[in-house]
Write an enzyme that holds these catalytic residues in place. Structure first.
Site, short mmCIF file in Angstrom:
data_model
loop_
_atom_site.label_atom_id
_atom_site.label_comp_id
_atom_site.label_asym_id
_atom_site.label_seq_id
_atom_site.Cartn_x
_atom_site.Cartn_y
_atom_site.Cartn_z
N ASN A 26 7.91 98.64 3.34
CA ASN A 26 8.02 99.96 3.97
C ASN A 26 9.34 100.03 4.73
OD1 ASN A 26 7.71 102.36 5.31
ND2 ASN A 26 6.17 101.60 6.76
N LYS A 28 10.70 102.57 6.08
CA LYS A 28 10.72 103.61 7.12
C LYS A 28 12.00 104.47 6.96
CE LYS A 28 8.10 100.47 9.95
NZ LYS A 28 7.41 100.28 11.21
N HIS A 116 0.17 106.16 7.63
CA HIS A 116 0.79 105.11 8.44
C HIS A 116 0.62 105.47 9.92
CE1 HIS A 116 3.87 102.59 10.27
NE2 HIS A 116 3.74 101.81 9.21
N GLU A 118 2.61 105.48 12.28
CA GLU A 118 3.68 106.33 12.82
C GLU A 118 3.47 107.80 12.42
OE1 GLU A 118 6.88 103.93 11.27
OE2 GLU A 118 6.26 102.34 12.64
N GLU A 188 -3.46 97.58 9.47
CA GLU A 188 -2.28 97.41 10.32
C GLU A 188 -2.67 97.69 11.77
OE1 GLU A 188 1.60 97.80 7.98
OE2 GLU A 188 1.08 99.79 8.66
N GLY A 194 5.81 96.09 14.37
CA GLY A 194 7.14 96.08 14.99
C GLY A 194 7.20 95.37 16.34
N SER A 234 4.33 92.87 11.79
CA SER A 234 5.18 91.73 12.17
C SER A 234 5.05 90.53 11.22
CB SER A 234 4.89 91.31 13.61
OG SER A 234 5.20 92.37 14.49
C1 PEP Z 1 4.84 98.76 9.08
O1 PEP Z 1 5.56 99.60 9.59
O2 PEP Z 1 4.01 99.09 8.24
C2 PEP Z 1 4.99 97.37 9.49
C3 PEP Z 1 4.09 96.52 9.13
O3 PEP Z 1 6.11 97.09 10.25
P1 PEP Z 1 6.60 95.62 10.74
O4 PEP Z 1 6.44 94.69 9.57
O5 PEP Z 1 7.99 95.81 11.15
O6 PEP Z 1 5.69 95.23 11.86
#
Ligand code: PEP
Length: 270
Positions: A26, A28, A116, A118, A188, A194, A234
């Site tokens: 992803n 973003k 997601h 976000e 998630e 993040g 992460s």
């Molecule tokens: C995400 O945005 O779906 C995600 C898992 O981000 P990160 O790996 O940066 O935590």
């Protein structure tokens, strides 16, 4: 469909689960179409043939990069699946700034991220809207990657299980069992995204088991066993292997660590 074209082998089913692993990138709102081409070329150069056998690798760039990556993947016969990060559920019309599932499907997109965290928190997408998007993605013969997960506050209030089962059950209610078997869910935890602090493998696996149990109770055991459940939050090359060793998890949704082709190749190879 651009996906799965080329000379590299198709990913094998994981004998422990009967499901094919998926690692989704992803991006973003990062990388313009020229940068996207460079990243995908470098990633393809770094990966070994056996990496493609191990799992499906799906790239989810910003909308404006998709056509360029479609042409690259197609012409160089790369074995990546093309993905999108979002969609709208209506087919066409006065919806300024939105992109329909039909438009994505026409570009060879295979997997579409829906819901997601976000999108939920910054753009106020609720469970009802996300359910319509899941259905629209299936109706356009693509695969939704439905994101679910609790916030830090919900977790500390002991609400994680309630949140996960509400998010999953609302999103899948209107989908028929035959179609639903193709669904991918990404667990998630919002506090892990993040943050540099991933969930423990046990917490991620427990979340995935709860999600599978929710699907079983609403639909059937057969459907629940077919759905692929990823972990996201992460993930790096230092921890990807630990998550992939859990038989509750079928892969990873990766944000930050998917932007750099060296890091992402190392994460897949780990
Ligand atoms: C995400 O945005 O779906 C995600 C898992 O981000 P990160 O790996 O940066 O935590």
């Amino acid at each position: 469909m651009v996906a799965r074209k080329g000379e590299a082998p198709l990913p094998k089913v994981n004998p422990r689960t009967g499901r094919t692993r998926l690692i989704a990138a992803n991006w973003k709102m990062n990388l313009n179409h020229l940068e996207a081409i460079q990243v995908v070329q470098k990633l393809h150069f770094k990966l070994r043939t056996s990496d493609y056998e191990y799992c499906e690798i799906s790239i989810h760039p910003p909308f404006v990069d998709i056509r360029s990556l479609q042409l690259l993947i197609d012409s160089d016969r790369m074995n990546f699946s093309l993905g999108a990060q979002n969609c709208y559920f209506e087919a066409k019309g006065a919806f300024t700034g939105e992109v329909s599932t039909q438009m994505l499907s026409k570009l060879g997109v295979r997997n579409v991220i829906v819901g997601h965290s976000e999108r939920r928190s910054i753009f106020q997408e609720d469970d009802g809207l996300i359910a319509k998007k899941v259905k629209a993605v299936f109706d356009s013969q693509m695969i939704p990657i439905l994101c679910v997960g609790e916030t830090a506050d919900e977790r500390s209030d002991g609400l994680s299980a309630d949140v996960l089962s509400r998010q999953v059950s609302t999103a899948i209610k209107a989908v028929t069992p035959e179609v639903l078997s193709n669904l991918v869910i990404a667990y998630e935890p919002v506090w892990a995204i993040g943050s540099g602090t991933p969930a423990s493998v046990k917490d991620a696996s427990d979340g995935a088991d709860l999600i599978r149990g929710t699907i079983e109770s609403i639909k059937s055991k057969e459907v629940a066993q077919a759905v692929r459940i990823l972990y996201g939050g992460s993930v790096t090359s230092a921890n990807s292997r630990d998550f992939l060793e859990s038989s509750s998890l079928d892969g990873l949704l990766v944000g930050g660590a998917s932007l750099d082709p060296d890091d992402f190749a190392a994460l897949i190879e780990a």
